[in-house]
Motif scaffolding. Sequence first.
Motif, PDB file in Angstrom:
ATOM      1  N   ILE A   1       0.901  -1.238  -0.080  1.00 16.88           N
ATOM      2  CA  ILE A   1       0.097   0.006   0.054  1.00 16.88           C
ATOM      3  C   ILE A   1       0.806   1.359   0.089  1.00 16.88           C
ATOM      4  N   LYS A   2       0.509   2.228  -0.852  1.00 18.57           N
ATOM      5  CA  LYS A   2       1.126   3.446  -0.910  1.00 18.57           C
ATOM      6  C   LYS A   2       0.314   4.519  -0.313  1.00 18.57           C
ATOM      7  N   PHE A   3       0.832   5.274   0.526  1.00 23.16           N
ATOM      8  CA  PHE A   3      -0.040   6.397   1.224  1.00 23.16           C
ATOM      9  C   PHE A   3       0.635   7.576   1.153  1.00 23.16           C
ATOM     10  N   ASP A   4      -0.168   8.643   0.578  1.00 23.31           N
ATOM     11  CA  ASP A   4       0.295  10.250   0.345  1.00 23.31           C
ATOM     12  C   ASP A   4       0.423  10.714   1.756  1.00 23.31           C
ATOM     13  N   SER A   5       1.554  11.333   2.185  1.00 18.74           N
ATOM     14  CA  SER A   5       1.457  11.808   3.534  1.00 18.74           C
ATOM     15  C   SER A   5       0.956  13.301   3.549  1.00 18.74           C
ATOM     16  N   TYR A   6       0.986  14.180   2.364  1.00 22.84           N
ATOM     17  CA  TYR A   6       0.519  15.470   2.586  1.00 22.84           C
ATOM     18  C   TYR A   6      -1.157  15.348   2.114  1.00 22.84           C
ATOM     19  N   ARG A   7      -1.687  14.441   1.350  1.00 17.28           N
ATOM     20  CA  ARG A   7      -3.271  14.503   1.290  1.00 17.28           C
ATOM     21  C   ARG A   7      -3.822  13.557   2.315  1.00 17.28           C
ATOM     22  N   GLY A   8      -3.018  12.574   2.889  1.00 14.69           N
ATOM     23  CA  GLY A   8      -3.506  11.721   3.902  1.00 14.69           C
ATOM     24  C   GLY A   8      -4.528  10.708   3.296  1.00 14.69           C
ATOM     25  N   ARG A   9      -4.005  10.099   2.229  1.00 10.24           N
ATOM     26  CA  ARG A   9      -5.125   9.045   1.435  1.00 10.24           C
ATOM     27  C   ARG A   9      -4.182   8.052   0.845  1.00 10.24           C
ATOM     28  N   ILE A  10      -4.817   6.990   0.573  1.00 13.15           N
ATOM     29  CA  ILE A  10      -3.996   5.949  -0.104  1.00 13.15           C
ATOM     30  C   ILE A  10      -3.947   6.114  -1.525  1.00 13.15           C
ATOM     31  N   THR A  11      -2.863   5.984  -2.037  1.00 12.68           N
ATOM     32  CA  THR A  11      -2.659   6.360  -3.542  1.00 12.68           C
ATOM     33  C   THR A  11      -2.625   4.929  -4.242  1.00 12.68           C
ATOM     34  N   ALA A  12      -2.154   3.917  -3.766  1.00 13.88           N
ATOM     35  CA  ALA A  12      -1.954   2.795  -4.664  1.00 13.88           C
ATOM     36  C   ALA A  12      -1.987   1.624  -3.611  1.00 13.88           C
ATOM     37  N   VAL A  13      -2.805   0.373  -4.332  1.00 18.28           N
ATOM     38  CA  VAL A  13      -2.908  -0.803  -3.563  1.00 18.28           C
ATOM     39  C   VAL A  13      -2.457  -2.119  -4.540  1.00 18.28           C
ATOM     40  N   ARG A  14      -1.625  -2.776  -4.243  1.00 20.74           N
ATOM     41  CA  ARG A  14      -1.360  -3.893  -5.083  1.00 20.74           C
ATOM     42  C   ARG A  14      -1.097  -5.187  -4.363  1.00 20.74           C
ATOM     43  N   PRO A  15      -1.662  -6.474  -4.658  1.00 21.04           N
ATOM     44  CA  PRO A  15      -1.713  -7.360  -4.153  1.00 21.04           C
ATOM     45  C   PRO A  15      -0.206  -8.144  -4.190  1.00 21.04           C
ATOM     46  N   ILE A  16       0.199  -8.963  -3.152  1.00 16.98           N
ATOM     47  CA  ILE A  16       1.575  -9.482  -3.250  1.00 16.98           C
ATOM     48  C   ILE A  16       1.533 -10.712  -3.696  1.00 16.98           C
TER      49      ILE A  16
END
Length: 142
Positions: A127-142
Amino acid sequence: MIASDKAGEPAIMEGGIMLKKFLMAAGLAAAFSLSPQVAEAKVNVTIGIGQPGGYCYYNYDPFRCGGYGYYPRPGYFVPHPIIRDRVSCREAVWELRDRGYRNIVTTDCGGRSYTFIAKKRGDRFRIKFDSYRGRITAVRPI
């Protein structure tokens, strides 16, 4: 019926005209007495003593003035500086927990985006999380 030719003496008119005039006058008096009373006009005078444009016109005070901008002099608008607070790594983890992710492992917690590995419904995700907007930007299954 009594009538008089002499001036100044009372006379009784024929046909009850005096009675009609009296009843009409009594009816008008009753109608005006039952009509609603007119309210008094109340005057409210405020004399402002202070800065001519008001406190928020010249001063930077986001708590008292709405937090948007201010005018340092008439005709000149200065918006308040935008202060971008970043979401901390711990707050990002709590946001992911609120979204249903469990067993959260932090892989990168620096810069603009944070990276986590977490489980949701038995599957693992990066999971990638944008620290400025406070939102999840990308979710990829492993």
